[in-house]
Design a protein around this motif. Structure first.
Motif, PDB file in Angstrom:
ATOM      1  N   GLN A 186     -43.465  36.430 -16.937  1.00  0.00           N
ATOM      2  CA  GLN A 186     -42.947  35.065 -16.896  1.00  0.00           C
ATOM      3  C   GLN A 186     -42.059  34.734 -18.107  1.00  0.00           C
ATOM      4  O   GLN A 186     -40.989  34.148 -17.942  1.00  0.00           O
ATOM      5  N   PRO A 187     -42.461  35.073 -19.343  1.00  0.00           N
ATOM      6  CA  PRO A 187     -41.627  34.703 -20.492  1.00  0.00           C
ATOM      7  C   PRO A 187     -40.302  35.462 -20.587  1.00  0.00           C
ATOM      8  O   PRO A 187     -39.509  35.204 -21.482  1.00  0.00           O
ATOM      9  N   PHE A 188     -40.083  36.399 -19.688  1.00  0.00           N
ATOM     10  CA  PHE A 188     -38.810  37.127 -19.655  1.00  0.00           C
ATOM     11  C   PHE A 188     -37.791  36.442 -18.746  1.00  0.00           C
ATOM     12  O   PHE A 188     -36.618  36.830 -18.727  1.00  0.00           O
ATOM     13  N   PRO A 225     -44.118  29.042 -22.257  1.00  0.00           N
ATOM     14  CA  PRO A 225     -43.555  30.246 -21.647  1.00  0.00           C
ATOM     15  C   PRO A 225     -43.755  30.370 -20.147  1.00  0.00           C
ATOM     16  O   PRO A 225     -43.210  31.284 -19.535  1.00  0.00           O
ATOM     17  N   CYS A 226     -44.541  29.494 -19.536  1.00  0.00           N
ATOM     18  CA  CYS A 226     -44.740  29.553 -18.091  1.00  0.00           C
ATOM     19  C   CYS A 226     -45.293  28.218 -17.627  1.00  0.00           C
ATOM     20  O   CYS A 226     -45.702  27.384 -18.438  1.00  0.00           O
ATOM     21  N   GLY A 242     -51.083  28.303 -19.591  1.00  0.00           N
ATOM     22  CA  GLY A 242     -50.022  28.552 -20.551  1.00  0.00           C
ATOM     23  C   GLY A 242     -49.464  27.307 -21.202  1.00  0.00           C
ATOM     24  O   GLY A 242     -48.647  27.402 -22.126  1.00  0.00           O
ATOM     25  N   VAL A 243     -49.926  26.115 -20.746  1.00  0.00           N
ATOM     26  CA  VAL A 243     -49.339  24.894 -21.284  1.00  0.00           C
ATOM     27  C   VAL A 243     -49.749  24.645 -22.732  1.00  0.00           C
ATOM     28  O   VAL A 243     -49.095  23.874 -23.440  1.00  0.00           O
ATOM     29  N   GLY A 244     -50.812  25.298 -23.177  1.00  0.00           N
ATOM     30  CA  GLY A 244     -51.227  25.120 -24.564  1.00  0.00           C
ATOM     31  C   GLY A 244     -50.477  26.011 -25.538  1.00  0.00           C
ATOM     32  O   GLY A 244     -50.668  25.915 -26.748  1.00  0.00           O
ATOM     33  N   LEU A 245     -49.631  26.889 -25.021  1.00  0.00           N
ATOM     34  CA  LEU A 245     -48.900  27.819 -25.879  1.00  0.00           C
ATOM     35  C   LEU A 245     -47.489  27.279 -26.091  1.00  0.00           C
ATOM     36  O   LEU A 245     -46.535  27.675 -25.432  1.00  0.00           O
ATOM     37  N   ALA A 246     -47.344  26.332 -26.992  1.00  0.00           N
ATOM     38  CA  ALA A 246     -46.042  25.726 -27.257  1.00  0.00           C
ATOM     39  C   ALA A 246     -45.220  26.635 -28.148  1.00  0.00           C
ATOM     40  O   ALA A 246     -45.646  27.037 -29.230  1.00  0.00           O
TER      41      ALA A 246
END
Length: 356
Positions: A278-280, A293-294, A299-303
């Motif tokens: 996804q982050p690609f 990243p997605c 993944g919403v907690g990974l800002a």
């Protein structure tokens, strides 16, 4: 709807697995990508070529191919498989209902993205997109700027004829409705706060309207999140809808982390082939300006950054995302914040929650 009609054994839709094997896409009529390619032409084929290059770690595009926009943090339903079913304190750990992305902000971002190579747009994240009245205007703006694929997921409750007509005219390419049941009783357990008859009527009316307008797009996908509460209705669900909608997604249920809950269990089985890419290829812009990243809830907690501090282009090329890509391409999932997402490949029932 006739709730007594038995499952049809002769319907054998084709199956298209997603790259993470979390969902099965079933299409009784035609491969959705083939339909989109026929309708949208070479631009769609080129977009999917670039997507495949990114998905297989062969090439990182200069700008995300797909950007999701979470304009609000809001949904009036309390579906047990969704973070919105948490109490107010629990929900606030994932977002602030007092903050929003304006339509103008989204259109400014779309204009920038279109100029830099963005090919697709989604209204994704933790919200119900049909709560935003500007959706058709933004979709039309994106298509006019050259984006070839514009889509969103919805519970379908607010898919009125007026809204459906506006979305079809705007050039929306994919509409994805989560239904998850074949009877009202099961639907009420899966999607409390909604109205089964109203949603089914909205789906049927959308299909009739699209036909009357002489359009093939947007393609309509129905989603079925499989749990022990509804799995007995999967076959009747497929029999009812396979010949009507364009495709169906049968999704695996997965746990999401909640404040104060135990950590995610690490599955004994290895990660599936084709670790997350996804982050690609994509980013999520949240209602509070954070960029992730997605669009997955885990993944919403990974800002990776904030729009107030950096542009999307700067975040896309930044060191945080570069390190995340390095770990993911190496299969080193436990070394990243993405590691917990892998638990969803081997789902377990959360304590006191909905069983798998």
């Amino acid at each position: 709807m006739d709730q007594t009609r038995p499952a049809s054994s002769h319907i054998k839709p084709q199956v298209y697995a997603d790259s993470r094997r979390v969902s099965r896409f079933l299409a009784a009529q035609a491969d959705p990508h083939a339909v989109l390619a026929a309708e949208l032409g070479p631009a769609y084929a080129e977009y999917r070529r670039l997507w495949e290059m990114a998905r297989t770690f062969q090439e990182i595009p200069p700008f995300p191919l797909h950007v999701d926009y979470e304009m609000k943090f809001a949904c009036p339903l309390s579906c047990p498989m969704c973070l919105m079913s948490l109490d107010e304190a629990g929900r606030r750990a994932f977002g602030d209902p007092g903050l929003e992305l304006s339509a103008q902000t989204v259109m400014d971002l779309v204009a920038e993205g279109a100029a830099r190579g963005q090919r697709a747009l989604g209204f994704g994240g933790l919200w119900e997109p049909l709560l935003a009245p500007d959706l058709p205007e933004i979709a039309a703006f994106a298509r006019a700027r050259g984006l070839v694929d514009v889509m969103f997921n919805t519970n379908g409750l607010w898919l009125t004829e007026k809204t459906a007509r506006a979305l079809i005219k705007a050039g929306l390419t994919r509409l994805m409705v989560s239904l998850d049941a074949d009877t009202r009783a099961t639907y009420d357990r899966m999607r409390p706060g909604s109205d089964f008859s109203a949603v089914v009527a909205n789906i049927e009316n959308f299909l009739d309207l699209r036909k009357k307008m002489g359009r093939r797009l947007p393609l309509l996908r129905l989603s079925f999140c499989r749990t022990s509460l509804n799995e007995a209705e999967l076959e009747p669900f497929l029999a009812r809808w396979s010949g009507l909608v364009d495709f169906i997604s049968v999704q695996a249920y997965g746990r999401y982390p909640t404040p104060g809950a135990p950590g995610w269990p690490r599955a004994a089985s290895p990660a599936p082939e084709g670790v997350c890419a996804q982050p690609f290829k994509r980013l999520l812009v949240r209602h509070n300006g954070q960029v992730c990243p997605c669009c997955d809830a885990s993944g919403v907690g990974l800002a990776l950054g904030r729009l107030a501090d950096q542009s999307l282009a700067e975040i896309w090329r930044g060191p945080e995302l570069a390190e995340l890509r390095r770990a993911l391409s190496a299969g080193d999932l436990t070394a990243t914040a993405c590691g917990p997402c892998q638990a969803k490949f081997f789902p377990e029932a959360p304590a006191g929650g909905i069983p798998c």
